[in-house]
Design a protein around this motif. Structure first.
Motif, mmCIF file in Angstrom:
data_model
loop_
_atom_site.group_PDB
_atom_site.id
_atom_site.type_symbol
_atom_site.label_atom_id
_atom_site.label_comp_id
_atom_site.label_asym_id
_atom_site.label_seq_id
_atom_site.Cartn_x
_atom_site.Cartn_y
_atom_site.Cartn_z
ATOM 1 N N MET A 296 42.900 29.904 48.266
ATOM 2 C CA MET A 296 41.971 29.910 47.802
ATOM 3 C C MET A 296 41.635 31.569 47.637
ATOM 4 N N SER A 297 41.632 32.556 46.593
ATOM 5 C CA SER A 297 41.310 34.106 47.570
ATOM 6 C C SER A 297 39.334 34.476 47.748
ATOM 7 N N ARG A 298 39.984 34.854 48.916
ATOM 8 C CA ARG A 298 39.087 35.738 49.752
ATOM 9 C C ARG A 298 38.876 36.865 48.799
ATOM 10 N N ARG A 299 37.161 37.184 49.215
ATOM 11 C CA ARG A 299 37.234 38.958 48.455
ATOM 12 C C ARG A 299 35.938 39.552 49.334
ATOM 13 N N PHE A 300 36.233 40.442 49.700
ATOM 14 C CA PHE A 300 35.591 40.887 50.464
ATOM 15 C C PHE A 300 34.669 42.189 50.055
ATOM 16 N N ASP A 301 33.588 42.958 50.484
ATOM 17 C CA ASP A 301 32.320 44.192 49.782
ATOM 18 C C ASP A 301 33.049 44.931 50.798
ATOM 19 N N CYS A 302 34.006 46.177 50.407
ATOM 20 C CA CYS A 302 33.539 47.467 51.632
ATOM 21 C C CYS A 302 33.264 48.861 51.783
#
Length: 215
Positions: A1-7
């Motif tokens: 599953m893809s992981r997403r991060f708010d930089c």
């Protein structure tokens, strides 16, 4: 599953960069912001990862993947020579939206597609991209979109097109400038403009002198 991060969140940025670097080292795909558009990237030296990148985009080997670097030293190791003109262009426009086509270092074991012995290399002017590249080393990076669709200028746009083919998405906010990089071919006797882009041709001509164009 893809992981997403708010930089934009310092903690998420740190975690996201670590996760993205680990994914790249593991032969997986990541999406990262650059100073032009979002890119989909893989370890430049992992053949299966580069092939997965081409498959994710629906792109053939006849369109080789450019390489992004985090330092000029890294770029120098990938090519036979920057040459005087290449070094002058790097000094004036890197990091920034200028891609240089150069003769690839023949001792390297990589497969970016049908490159005919050349490599397209660039050092992007984006803090998230540079931090990741300094951790991973050179990455094969193409615009984050399915072939034939517009390049993504937001992480949402990239995720809509690429979905679960990408392991980690780094959200650097909307791209400020979606104009592509200018591409200059330095493998011929006279430098040649292959694509007009963010850096005006006149500025490049001011550095290298005569410049051939497709017009």
């Amino acid at each position: 599953m893809s992981r997403r991060f708010d930089c934009s969140n310092p903690d998420e940025r740190t975690t996201g960069l670590a996760e993205a670097a680990a994914a790249v080292r593991g032969g997986e795909l990541v999406v990262l912001p650059t100073d032009t558009v979002y890119g989909i990237g893989a370890d430049a030296f992992t053949h299966s990862a580069v092939n997965a990148l081409l498959e994710a985009k629906g792109r053939g080997r006849d369109m080789p993947v450019p390489v992004l670097v985090g330092t000029v030293r890294a770029a120098s190791a990938l090519v036979e020579s920057l040459g005087t003109q290449g070094q002058d262009l790097v000094d004036n426009f890197w990091p920034g939206p200028l891609t240089l086509i150069l003769r690839a270092n023949r001792s390297l074991s990589w497969d970016l597609g049908e490159t005919k012995g050349t490599v397209a290399v660039r050092m992007p002017l984006h803090p998230v991209a540079l931090d990741l590249l300094k951790e991973t080393g050179p990455m094969a990076v193409s615009s984050a979109n399915r072939s034939g669709n517009p390049p993504a200028t937001t992480v949402d746009g990239a995720q809509e097109q690429l979905g679960e083919t990408v392991s980690v998405y780094l959200d650097g906010g909307p791209c400020n400038d979606n104009v592509p990089s200018t591409i200059i071919d330095l493998t011929t006797a006279v430098p040649r403009v292959l694509r007009k882009g963010a850096i005006p041709v006149d500025k490049i001509r001011g550095i290298v002198g005569y410049l051939a164009t497709e017009e």
